[in-house]
Design a protein around this motif. Sequence first.
Motif, PDB file in Angstrom:
ATOM      1  N   TYR A 254       0.826  -1.206   0.000  1.00 53.56           N
ATOM      2  CA  TYR A 254       0.000   0.000   0.000  1.00 53.56           C
ATOM      3  C   TYR A 254       0.864   1.261   0.000  1.00 53.56           C
ATOM      4  N   ARG A 255       1.936   1.248   0.790  1.00 57.27           N
ATOM      5  CA  ARG A 255       2.816   2.415   0.881  1.00 57.27           C
ATOM      6  C   ARG A 255       3.550   2.659  -0.430  1.00 57.27           C
TER       7      ARG A 255
ATOM      8  N   ASP B 103       2.844   1.596  -3.502  1.00 51.68           N
ATOM      9  CA  ASP B 103       1.936   1.886  -4.617  1.00 51.68           C
ATOM     10  C   ASP B 103       1.205   3.210  -4.436  1.00 51.68           C
ATOM     11  N   GLY B 104       1.250   3.786  -3.237  1.00 54.48           N
ATOM     12  CA  GLY B 104       0.523   5.027  -2.972  1.00 54.48           C
ATOM     13  C   GLY B 104      -0.978   4.817  -2.978  1.00 54.48           C
ATOM     14  N   THR B 105      -1.407   3.634  -2.550  1.00 54.57           N
ATOM     15  CA  THR B 105      -2.820   3.284  -2.554  1.00 54.57           C
ATOM     16  C   THR B 105      -3.574   4.047  -1.471  1.00 54.57           C
ATOM     17  N   ARG B 106      -4.662   4.701  -1.868  1.00 52.26           N
ATOM     18  CA  ARG B 106      -5.535   5.345  -0.884  1.00 52.26           C
ATOM     19  C   ARG B 106      -6.318   4.246  -0.191  1.00 52.26           C
TER      20      ARG B 106
ATOM     21  N   PHE C  43      -3.377   7.537   3.394  1.00 49.51           N
ATOM     22  CA  PHE C  43      -2.262   6.784   2.833  1.00 49.51           C
ATOM     23  C   PHE C  43      -1.373   6.256   3.955  1.00 49.51           C
TER      24      PHE C  43
ATOM     25  N   MET D 180       1.895   5.600   5.853  1.00 45.75           N
ATOM     26  CA  MET D 180       3.188   6.268   5.926  1.00 45.75           C
ATOM     27  C   MET D 180       4.256   5.373   6.570  1.00 45.75           C
TER      28      MET D 180
END
Length: 70
Positions: free
Chosen positions: A10-11, A13-16, A32, A34
Motif C-alpha cells: 500500500y505504501r 503503490d501510494g494506494t488510498r 495513505f 506512511m
Amino acid sequence: MISDEELNRYRLDGTRIRVVRDADPANDVRGFVMAWDEETVLIRKMNRKVIKLDRNYLYQPFSEERKVPE
C-alpha cells in the motif's frame, strides 16, 4: 492483523486506503500508509494530518466496497 507485506505494498503503490474501525462508516479513516511498527500504523489523512491507528483494524483499498468488521 494486517501483514507487513500488505502495508508495504500500500505504501509503495501510494494506494488510498480505508481503515474500518466499527460498523459506522462515518468513523472510517481515509488516507495513505506512511509507516508502521508491531502495534500501530501511521496514516496520512486527506487533509494532511497524521493519525496513529491500531493494526487490528480492517485496512482495505478505498476503491473496494466497504466491508463491515466482524
